[in-house]
Design an enzyme around this catalytic site. Sequence first.
Site, short mmCIF file in Angstrom:
data_model
loop_
_atom_site.label_atom_id
_atom_site.label_comp_id
_atom_site.label_asym_id
_atom_site.label_seq_id
_atom_site.Cartn_x
_atom_site.Cartn_y
_atom_site.Cartn_z
N CYS A 138 0.84 -1.21 0.00
CA CYS A 138 0.00 0.00 0.00
C CYS A 138 0.87 1.25 0.00
O CYS A 138 1.35 1.67 1.06
CB CYS A 138 -0.92 -0.01 1.22
SG CYS A 138 -1.94 1.46 1.36
N CYS A 141 -0.44 4.19 1.98
CA CYS A 141 -0.20 4.06 3.43
C CYS A 141 1.26 4.33 3.79
O CYS A 141 1.55 4.98 4.80
CB CYS A 141 -0.52 2.65 3.90
SG CYS A 141 -2.04 1.95 3.25
N ASP A 142 2.19 3.83 3.00
CA ASP A 142 3.58 3.73 3.47
C ASP A 142 4.59 4.61 2.73
O ASP A 142 5.77 4.63 3.12
CB ASP A 142 4.05 2.26 3.37
CG ASP A 142 3.25 1.36 4.31
OD1 ASP A 142 2.72 1.88 5.30
OD2 ASP A 142 3.14 0.16 4.03
C1 LIG Z 1 0.75 -3.29 5.85
C2 LIG Z 1 -0.50 -2.46 5.64
C3 LIG Z 1 -0.49 -1.13 5.96
C4 LIG Z 1 -1.63 -0.35 5.77
N1 LIG Z 1 -1.58 0.96 6.16
C5 LIG Z 1 -2.68 1.72 6.03
C6 LIG Z 1 -2.66 3.09 6.44
O1 LIG Z 1 -1.65 3.61 6.90
N2 LIG Z 1 -3.81 3.80 6.30
C7 LIG Z 1 -4.96 3.27 5.78
O2 LIG Z 1 -5.97 3.96 5.72
N3 LIG Z 1 -4.99 1.99 5.35
C8 LIG Z 1 -3.89 1.20 5.46
N4 LIG Z 1 -3.91 -0.09 5.02
C9 LIG Z 1 -5.12 -0.59 4.37
C10 LIG Z 1 -6.20 -0.93 5.42
O3 LIG Z 1 -5.65 -1.81 6.37
C11 LIG Z 1 -7.41 -1.56 4.74
O4 LIG Z 1 -7.91 -0.71 3.74
C12 LIG Z 1 -8.52 -1.81 5.78
O5 LIG Z 1 -8.05 -2.62 6.82
C13 LIG Z 1 -9.73 -2.48 5.12
O6 LIG Z 1 -10.65 -2.73 6.10
P1 LIG Z 1 -11.76 -3.86 5.93
O7 LIG Z 1 -12.47 -3.92 7.23
O8 LIG Z 1 -12.54 -3.63 4.70
O9 LIG Z 1 -10.96 -5.22 5.65
P2 LIG Z 1 -9.80 -5.94 6.48
O10 LIG Z 1 -9.03 -5.01 7.29
O11 LIG Z 1 -9.10 -6.78 5.46
O12 LIG Z 1 -10.58 -6.90 7.48
C14 LIG Z 1 -11.31 -7.99 7.01
C15 LIG Z 1 -11.34 -9.05 8.12
O13 LIG Z 1 -12.26 -10.07 7.72
C16 LIG Z 1 -11.73 -11.34 8.11
N5 LIG Z 1 -12.35 -12.34 7.25
C17 LIG Z 1 -12.21 -12.45 5.90
N6 LIG Z 1 -12.94 -13.48 5.44
C18 LIG Z 1 -13.53 -14.05 6.53
C19 LIG Z 1 -14.37 -15.19 6.72
N7 LIG Z 1 -14.76 -15.95 5.69
N8 LIG Z 1 -14.76 -15.50 7.97
C20 LIG Z 1 -14.37 -14.73 9.02
N9 LIG Z 1 -13.57 -13.65 8.92
C21 LIG Z 1 -13.15 -13.33 7.69
C22 LIG Z 1 -10.22 -11.19 7.91
O14 LIG Z 1 -9.52 -12.10 8.73
C23 LIG Z 1 -9.99 -9.74 8.33
O15 LIG Z 1 -9.63 -9.62 9.68
C24 LIG Z 1 -2.80 -0.91 5.21
C25 LIG Z 1 -2.81 -2.26 4.85
C26 LIG Z 1 -1.69 -3.04 5.07
C27 LIG Z 1 -1.73 -4.51 4.69
#
Ligand SMILES: Cc1cc2nc3c(=O)[nH]c(=O)nc-3n(C[C@H](O)[C@H](O)[C@H](O)COP(=O)(O)OP(=O)(O)OC[C@H]3O[C@@H](n4cnc5c(N)ncnc54)[C@H](O)[C@@H]3O)c2cc1C
Length: 310
Positions: A138, A141-142
Site C-alpha cells: 500500500c 499508506c507507506d
Molecule cells: C501493511 C498495511 C499497511 C496499511 N496501512 C494503512 C494506512 O496507513 N492507512 C490506511 O488507511 N490503510 C492502510 N492499510 C489498508 C487498510 O488496512 C485496509 O484498507 C482496511 O483494513 C480495510 O478494512 P476492511 O475492514 O474492509 O478489511 P480488512 O481489514 O481486510 O478486514 C477484514 C477481516 O475479515 C476477516 N475475514 C475475511 N474473510 C472471513 C471469513 N470468511 N470469515 C471470518 N472472517 C473473515 C479477515 O480475517 C480480516 O480480519 C494498510 C494495509 C496493510 C496490509
Amino acid sequence: MTPDEDNVYEVIIIGGGPAGLTAGLYTSRARLRSLLMEKALVGGQIVNAEQVENFPGFPDGVSGSELGELLHRQATRFGLETLYTEVCGLELQEDRKLVRTAEGDFTARALIIAGGSSRQELGVSGEKEFIGKGVSYCATCDAAFFREQPVAVVGGGDAAITEALHLAKFASGVTVIHRRDQLRASRILQERAFAEPLIDFRWDSVIERIEGKDFVEGAVVRNVKTGAQSMLGVTGVFVSIGFRPDTDYLKGILPLDDIGHIITNEKMETGISGILAAGDIRHNSARQAITAAGDGATAAIYAEKYLTEQ
Ligand SMILES: Cc1cc2nc3c(=O)[nH]c(=O)nc-3n(C[C@H](O)[C@H](O)[C@H](O)COP(=O)(O)OP(=O)(O)OC[C@H]3O[C@@H](n4cnc5c(N)ncnc54)[C@H](O)[C@@H]3O)c2cc1C
C-alpha cells in the site's frame, strides 16, 4: 437445520477489520443483537501497519495494532458479540440468512459482509519476512516512510502505476518491475509515468528474491526472456499485482466482479435484501481504513433501516 435460539441474531457481521468493527459499533449502538465473526485477528489488515498516519483523530499517528484494538473496544462497549471462526457458507432462507461456520450455523435477518481483500503476494523468498520492514502492499499508506530512498514497484496495471507516481513524490527513485514489455495501465497513467524523471522501468522482469539484514536492502531481479539476474539496490518493494477477496463462498449468491469483489450501490446494498457489504471487499473500494470504516457505518445504517421497514 435450524440453529438453536442462542445462534439467532438481528445482524451478523463477517470480518473484524475497520469496516466490520465500525458496522458493529453502529448496529450494537442501535440496540440490534449483533454478532461479529472473525477468522483471524480483530482489527483486520490494519494491524500489520506499523504506523497509521491518515486515520482522523490521531494527530500523532497510531500503531495499526492499537487502532484495531481501540476499534474493537469501542464496538464491544455497546454489546457487540465477537466469535472467532471462519465463515465458509451462506444460505438464503425466507427472511433470514444462514451463516455456516466451523462453530456451527447461525442466522440473522441482516448480514454485513466485511471480509476485506488482500493484496496478491509475489510468493518469493524474503517477501513475508520483510513485511513492514520494506515490503509493502500500500503506497498510499507507506510512501512517506521512504523519503529520499530508492524503491521498486512490482506490477504494470493502473494500481501499480498510480502507486509509482505517488511514490515519486517521496522516494529518490522508483523502479517499476513488470513481467511484460509494456504496461497494462491506462494511457494517461502511462504518459504521466513516462514523463516522470524519477521513474524508470525494468521490462520483462520479475523479482526472484528480496534481501536484507533487518530491513530490505535490495531485490534480485530476473529478466524472463534472457534469464539474466541483477541486484537492484532498494529499501522498499511495493507489490501491486492484484487483489484477492475471500468470497468463494458467495459465488452464485451475490453479484461479484471478475476478481470476486462484491458489487454494491452507494448504500452498500448488494441487491439481495438484507445483505450489505462494506470495506475493501467491495468493487472499487478505496482500500483505506477510514473509507472501510465509512462503508461500515453506511452499511449498518441501511441494515437498520431494512430491519425496521421489513
Ligand atoms: C501493511 C498495511 C499497511 C496499511 N496501512 C494503512 C494506512 O496507513 N492507512 C490506511 O488507511 N490503510 C492502510 N492499510 C489498508 C487498510 O488496512 C485496509 O484498507 C482496511 O483494513 C480495510 O478494512 P476492511 O475492514 O474492509 O478489511 P480488512 O481489514 O481486510 O478486514 C477484514 C477481516 O475479515 C476477516 N475475514 C475475511 N474473510 C472471513 C471469513 N470468511 N470469515 C471470518 N472472517 C473473515 C479477515 O480475517 C480480516 O480480519 C494498510 C494495509 C496493510 C496490509
